[in-house]
Write a protein that holds these residues in place. Structure first.
Motif, PDB file in Angstrom:
ATOM      1  N   ASP A   8       0.847  -1.193   0.000  1.00 37.49           N
ATOM      2  CA  ASP A   8       0.000   0.000   0.000  1.00 37.49           C
ATOM      3  C   ASP A   8       0.879   1.238   0.000  1.00 37.49           C
ATOM      4  O   ASP A   8       1.889   1.291   0.711  1.00 37.49           O
ATOM      5  N   PHE A   9       0.494   2.216  -0.803  1.00 43.12           N
ATOM      6  CA  PHE A   9       1.152   3.521  -0.827  1.00 43.12           C
ATOM      7  C   PHE A   9       0.193   4.591  -0.329  1.00 43.12           C
ATOM      8  O   PHE A   9      -1.006   4.551  -0.634  1.00 43.12           O
ATOM      9  N   GLU A  10       0.728   5.565   0.399  1.00 46.58           N
ATOM     10  CA  GLU A  10       0.077   6.862   0.564  1.00 46.58           C
ATOM     11  C   GLU A  10       0.834   7.846  -0.313  1.00 46.58           C
ATOM     12  O   GLU A  10       2.058   7.717  -0.490  1.00 46.58           O
ATOM     13  N   THR A  11       0.116   8.809  -0.890  1.00 45.91           N
ATOM     14  CA  THR A  11       0.698   9.636  -1.942  1.00 45.91           C
ATOM     15  C   THR A  11       0.220  11.083  -1.825  1.00 45.91           C
ATOM     16  O   THR A  11      -0.695  11.390  -1.058  1.00 45.91           O
ATOM     17  N   ALA A  22       4.888   9.341  -3.918  1.00 43.65           N
ATOM     18  CA  ALA A  22       4.557   8.601  -2.703  1.00 43.65           C
ATOM     19  C   ALA A  22       5.051   9.348  -1.473  1.00 43.65           C
ATOM     20  O   ALA A  22       6.077  10.037  -1.506  1.00 43.65           O
ATOM     21  N   VAL A  25       5.114   3.997   2.202  1.00 43.60           N
ATOM     22  CA  VAL A  25       4.897   2.674   1.623  1.00 43.60           C
ATOM     23  C   VAL A  25       4.901   1.642   2.746  1.00 43.60           C
ATOM     24  O   VAL A  25       5.627   1.789   3.729  1.00 43.60           O
ATOM     25  N   ALA A  88      -2.509  -5.732  -4.142  1.00 40.76           N
ATOM     26  CA  ALA A  88      -2.899  -4.470  -3.502  1.00 40.76           C
ATOM     27  C   ALA A  88      -4.409  -4.320  -3.605  1.00 40.76           C
ATOM     28  O   ALA A  88      -5.049  -4.924  -4.465  1.00 40.76           O
ATOM     29  N   ASP A  94      -1.827   1.411  -6.831  1.00 43.18           N
ATOM     30  CA  ASP A  94      -0.547   1.118  -6.166  1.00 43.18           C
ATOM     31  C   ASP A  94       0.510   0.622  -7.135  1.00 43.18           C
ATOM     32  O   ASP A  94       1.697   0.917  -6.966  1.00 43.18           O
ATOM     33  N   SER A  95       0.126  -0.143  -8.149  1.00 39.58           N
ATOM     34  CA  SER A  95       1.125  -0.652  -9.095  1.00 39.58           C
ATOM     35  C   SER A  95       1.782   0.488  -9.866  1.00 39.58           C
ATOM     36  O   SER A  95       2.981   0.442 -10.159  1.00 39.58           O
ATOM     37  N   TRP A  98       4.298   1.998  -7.514  1.00 39.84           N
ATOM     38  CA  TRP A  98       5.432   1.078  -7.386  1.00 39.84           C
ATOM     39  C   TRP A  98       6.391   1.254  -8.563  1.00 39.84           C
ATOM     40  O   TRP A  98       7.604   1.433  -8.375  1.00 39.84           O
ATOM     41  N   CYS A 120      -5.505  -7.856  -7.521  1.00 35.59           N
ATOM     42  CA  CYS A 120      -6.233  -6.717  -6.954  1.00 35.59           C
ATOM     43  C   CYS A 120      -7.381  -7.219  -6.093  1.00 35.59           C
ATOM     44  O   CYS A 120      -8.292  -7.889  -6.597  1.00 35.59           O
ATOM     45  N   ALA A 155      -0.309   3.671   5.452  1.00 39.88           N
ATOM     46  CA  ALA A 155       0.069   2.558   4.579  1.00 39.88           C
ATOM     47  C   ALA A 155       0.083   1.217   5.311  1.00 39.88           C
ATOM     48  O   ALA A 155      -0.423   0.218   4.779  1.00 39.88           O
TER      49      ALA A 155
END
Length: 213
Positions: A8-11, A22, A25, A88, A94-95, A98, A120, A155
């Motif tokens: 998981d990302f926060e952005t 990002a 992560v 994810a 998220d991909s 990444w 997913c 995340a």
């Protein structure tokens, strides 16, 4: 059984193509229903975090200014994932981050898994739990009676909940169709399968893996 990496990302925004970066992560490694390792870090990219993102995530510009540089974090993240297949919740989001953050770190050419396909849990949950009132992560967690892992939109909490959702999906599929423990390759097939054809796909797979005799 081989581990799966749930990420998981926060952005700062919705899309790397629009300049978003990002801010955090997290990766949870699971083997079956068991979490075997975790990685998480804030990351400093130099990108500004808009106030509405801080309100959503709790991540401030001061927090990321004190965080490790993004290229260092992504090197560690890539080592942590290794060859594990990736998952994810809303993997289309998220991909992209990444791949983008590996690219920004100059790691894209050295990481053969930069463009590795993600399973997913949004797409999978729509096929396995079509009657769920919502396929947002927190709502699915509540619908299935799974524990909340912490504040949403951080995340590690989101990766923990996505990992729990994945394990529940795999368990329920295995029980419902006699599949044993469904692997990543089958999950990739399932998420691309039209909903009316899901049961046929899974029954065919169950027959193919059933012991002879």
């Amino acid at each position: 059984m081989p581990p799966i990496a749930v990420i998981d990302f926060e952005t700062t925004g919705m899309a790397p193509a629009q300049g978003s970066r990002a801010t955090e992560v997290a990766i949870v490694l699971i083997e079956g229903e068991r979490v075997v390792d975790r990685f998480s870090s804030l990351m400093k990219t130099g990108a500004w975090i808009p106030p509405f993102i801080t309100q959503l995530t709790g991540i401030t510009n001061a927090m990321v200014a004190a965080a490790p540089p993004a290229d260092e974090v992504m090197r560690e993240a890539a080592r942590f994932v290794g060859n594990a297949p990736m998952v994810a919740h809303n993997a289309a989001f998220d991909s992209k981050f990444w791949q983008s953050e590996l690219h920004h770190a100059g790691l894209e050419a050295t990481q053969p898994h930069a463009a590795r396909p993600f399973a997913c849990t949004v797409l999978l949950s729509r096929r396995v739990y079509p009657d769920a009132p919502s396929h947002k992560l927190g709502n699915l967690i509540d619908h299935l009676g799974l524990p909340r892992a912490g504040r949403a939109h951080r995340a590690l909490a989101d990766a923990e909940m996505a990992a729990a959702l994945l394990a529940r999906l795999q368990h329920d599929l295995g029980q419902r169709f006699g599949l044993g423990w469904p692997g990543h390759a089958l999950l990739m097939q399932l998420q691309r399968c039209p909903r009316p054809a899901v049961e046929r796909l899974l029954r065919q797979h169950a027959l193919a893996v059933a012991p002879a005799g």
